[in-house]
Design an enzyme around this catalytic site. Sequence first.
Site, PDB file in Angstrom:
ATOM      1  N   LYS A 157      24.637  16.647  22.938  1.00 26.67           N
ATOM      2  CA  LYS A 157      25.311  15.186  22.730  1.00 26.67           C
ATOM      3  C   LYS A 157      26.750  15.261  22.606  1.00 26.67           C
ATOM      4  O   LYS A 157      27.519  16.287  22.436  1.00 26.67           O
ATOM      5  CB  LYS A 157      24.430  14.895  21.525  1.00 26.67           C
ATOM      6  CG  LYS A 157      24.951  13.420  21.246  1.00 26.67           C
ATOM      7  CD  LYS A 157      24.117  12.975  19.741  1.00 26.67           C
ATOM      8  CE  LYS A 157      24.477  11.479  19.335  1.00 26.67           C
ATOM      9  NZ  LYS A 157      23.733  11.281  18.110  1.00 26.67           N
ATOM     10  N   SER A 199      21.088   6.844  18.150  1.00 22.54           N
ATOM     11  CA  SER A 199      22.362   7.243  19.175  1.00 22.54           C
ATOM     12  C   SER A 199      22.189   8.136  19.981  1.00 22.54           C
ATOM     13  O   SER A 199      22.879   8.398  21.001  1.00 22.54           O
ATOM     14  CB  SER A 199      23.331   7.228  18.338  1.00 22.54           C
ATOM     15  OG  SER A 199      23.509   8.489  17.558  1.00 22.54           O
ATOM     16  N   SER A 237      18.568   9.186  14.601  1.00 16.64           N
ATOM     17  CA  SER A 237      19.184   9.219  15.905  1.00 16.64           C
ATOM     18  C   SER A 237      18.569  10.192  16.721  1.00 16.64           C
ATOM     19  O   SER A 237      18.863  10.260  18.002  1.00 16.64           O
ATOM     20  CB  SER A 237      20.782   9.199  15.996  1.00 16.64           C
ATOM     21  OG  SER A 237      21.327   8.121  15.347  1.00 16.64           O
TER      22      SER A 237
END
EC number: 6.3.5.7
Length: 537
Positions: free
Chosen positions: A116, A191, A215
């Site tokens: 990420k 996210s 997330s």
Amino acid sequence: MLSTLQPPRSLSLLPLRRFQISKTIVSAASSKTIDTSVISPPQSQILTTRRSLLSGETTAVEIAKSYLSRIRLTEPQLKCFLHVSENVLKDAQEIDQRIAKGEELGPLAGVLIGVKDNICTQGMPSTAASRILEHYRPPFDATAVKKIKELGGIVVGKTNMDEFGMGSTTEASAFQVTANPWDLSRVPGGSSGGSAAAVAARQCMVSLGSDTGGSVRQPASFCGVVGLKPTYGRVSRFGLMAYASSLDVIGCFGSTVADAGMLLHAISGYDRFDSTSSKQDVPEFQSQFLSVDHFESKPLNGVKVGIIRETLEDGVDSGVRSATQEAASHLEALGCILTEVSLPSFSLGLPAYYVIASSESSSNLSRYDGVRYGNQVMAEELNKLYECSRGEGFGGEVKMRILMGTYALSAGYYDAYYKRAQQVRTLIRKDFKAALEQNDILISPAAPSAAYKIGEKKDDPLAMYAGDIMTVNVNLAGLPAMVLPCGLVEGGPSGLPVGLQMIGAAFDEEKLLKVGHIFEQTLKGSSFVPPLLANVA
């Protein structure tokens, strides 16, 4: 500009009243559950890769080329990656050379891993999907990334996300919108949507995400993969760009429980660079991942499972509710003892979470001023420089949460918002403690619905925030949780996946992995492959 914005109207709705899931926020799926019994149980990508390399069946370079080819074919539609590493083949070649020399391989040798974009990677862009960090290349690796590399893992690239982790759809990225591999018109969740979608589309074997309020778990549910959020402190946060420091954790995605568990084992442990990391021993999670042939008729006999009552009340899509109930029945068939449990403070968790997370973000993101950190927009006066740099560098969602947090921390509202939110947090911890004293694990849906359409909730932040109601309480309590696919509901070209959330006691990821692995390997239809891959090698 940030300084000219007014506190959002939604602030008037933030007092810590009990939050009811609105029926209007659930629209993605119908009540009919699709039969997936023709699909066989999934196989671990990490273990398969290791066996193939050690047997000489294939090489690390051949494996890397196949994944890079799949990225080239699917990335124009999906947009999972913000950056693909130029060193993938070079790193793979080094592994092949070690094999040729007879050297010992690390447990992640040849495993292609997405990271990420809010997790620092040395020499690679690490932007948190924000314009304010658009050209930032860290001079160091996050501890989790460093551990992966030391064990032979190959970072294939940086995955898309909601800016600074603030969002539930990956639409809040400053650079691109990621699509769901199951239906390109739908969101992958957020996210960590890029990390989840990349694993679902087999663009990488496993990936790292971050979980502040769900997330990792919510996008895992939307994309039909396994998402594992560890106990707060299990994994070092050094090198993770802070959103809400008391809530943030680095988590793992995999197509199987075994993959997520082995990745967690690789990155876990105390780190002197993170004072919140725990010195608790890290169990050998790999021992949980037995072949299905070794399972007895009731391999989970006597395991106590509590079904959280509040998570199946009004506002949850009927298809999600049915899939969760069927998953509970499957656990019972495996020998689990099911009971219904109540978390009295459950409905207070969502507003408390957004007060605490926004408050911490307003502090953490103050460092991005265009002088010490972040891209600078020149101005004649210092205050104007701050205003212009932050105003142009931050997106709308980030600005709104900074304002919410600043408002909650202000002298006139601190007691009414932030202090009360922390009191609620204490109540939530007590609720979980009581429930887990009577049960080995707790279960719930991972989200109130399956994936919804891109743009469907972009203009209604409260509806989007409401979708986090299943996950935020776990972060407030600092507990481990895992989401794994448990069924499909109607929607998209071949159905939409929904996930089952399993919650455990602090530092008891081992039990979650054991129960989750057996559940996954014995569940008909547990190998969830999106239709996008039907014509992709």
